[in-house]
Design a protein around this motif. Sequence first.
Motif, PDB file in Angstrom:
ATOM      1  N   GLN A   1      -1.424   6.741  -4.881  1.00  0.00           N
ATOM      2  CA  GLN A   1      -2.270   8.035  -5.480  1.00  0.00           C
ATOM      3  C   GLN A   1      -1.978   9.143  -6.931  1.00  0.00           C
ATOM      4  O   GLN A   1      -3.267   9.499  -7.664  1.00  0.00           O
ATOM      5  CB  GLN A   1      -3.083   8.028  -4.642  1.00  0.00           C
ATOM      6  CG  GLN A   1      -2.719   9.897  -3.980  1.00  0.00           C
ATOM      7  CD  GLN A   1      -1.940   8.862  -2.887  1.00  0.00           C
ATOM      8  OE1 GLN A   1      -1.353   8.530  -2.835  1.00  0.00           O
ATOM      9  NE2 GLN A   1      -2.264  10.562  -2.372  1.00  0.00           N
TER      10      GLN A   1
ATOM     11  N   GLN B   1       0.846  -1.067   0.323  1.00  0.00           N
ATOM     12  CA  GLN B   1       0.381   0.098   0.017  1.00  0.00           C
ATOM     13  C   GLN B   1       0.638   1.497   0.492  1.00  0.00           C
ATOM     14  O   GLN B   1       1.769   1.603   0.680  1.00  0.00           O
ATOM     15  CB  GLN B   1      -1.162  -0.201   1.174  1.00  0.00           C
ATOM     16  CG  GLN B   1      -1.944  -1.349   1.393  1.00  0.00           C
ATOM     17  CD  GLN B   1      -1.343  -2.697   1.800  1.00  0.00           C
ATOM     18  OE1 GLN B   1      -0.400  -2.102   3.027  1.00  0.00           O
ATOM     19  NE2 GLN B   1      -1.248  -3.114   1.014  1.00  0.00           N
TER      20      GLN B   1
ATOM     21  N   TYR C   1       3.819  10.853  -9.195  1.00  0.00           N
ATOM     22  CA  TYR C   1       3.583   9.087  -8.753  1.00  0.00           C
ATOM     23  C   TYR C   1       4.514   8.570  -8.445  1.00  0.00           C
ATOM     24  O   TYR C   1       5.709   8.430  -9.224  1.00  0.00           O
ATOM     25  CB  TYR C   1       2.902   8.286  -9.804  1.00  0.00           C
ATOM     26  CG  TYR C   1       1.439   8.948 -10.311  1.00  0.00           C
ATOM     27  CD1 TYR C   1       2.092   9.939 -11.428  1.00  0.00           C
ATOM     28  CD2 TYR C   1       0.294   9.014 -10.478  1.00  0.00           C
ATOM     29  CE1 TYR C   1       0.529  10.788 -12.650  1.00  0.00           C
ATOM     30  CE2 TYR C   1      -0.667   9.239 -10.879  1.00  0.00           C
ATOM     31  CZ  TYR C   1      -0.589  10.699 -11.841  1.00  0.00           C
ATOM     32  OH  TYR C   1      -2.075  10.557 -12.331  1.00  0.00           O
TER      33      TYR C   1
END
Length: 121
Positions: free
Chosen positions: A113, A3, A96
């Motif tokens: 994101q 993540q 990014y």
Amino acid sequence: QVQLVESGGGLVQPGGSLRLSCAASGNIFSIYAMAWYRQAPGKPRESVARMTSSRITNYADSVKGRFTISISRDNAKNTVYLQMNSLKPEDTAVYYCYVQSGVGVGARDYWGQGTQVTVSS
């Protein structure tokens, strides 16, 4: 799974500085490389800076000498930073964070994101 959470974008004047951060959590021990890409309006996404787990770095020619990528590690997360100095209007883009987990056939890509960087007076 990895993540990613990015932070640090914003508006800055030409010649100014910004630092982007991206915290990677989850299966961090599988991470082979961390990098930053950017995409300006109407242009393809391009690589800005990359660092492998053995600390080998690569930079786009357009940012050499101005941008620095670094990584900090602890047991819970890896954080990749992009220190951007002497910013120019052409650095304006969405930035990014990218992580490559594993190598070869089993490699997986993860993307943050995105965070907007605007260089303007």
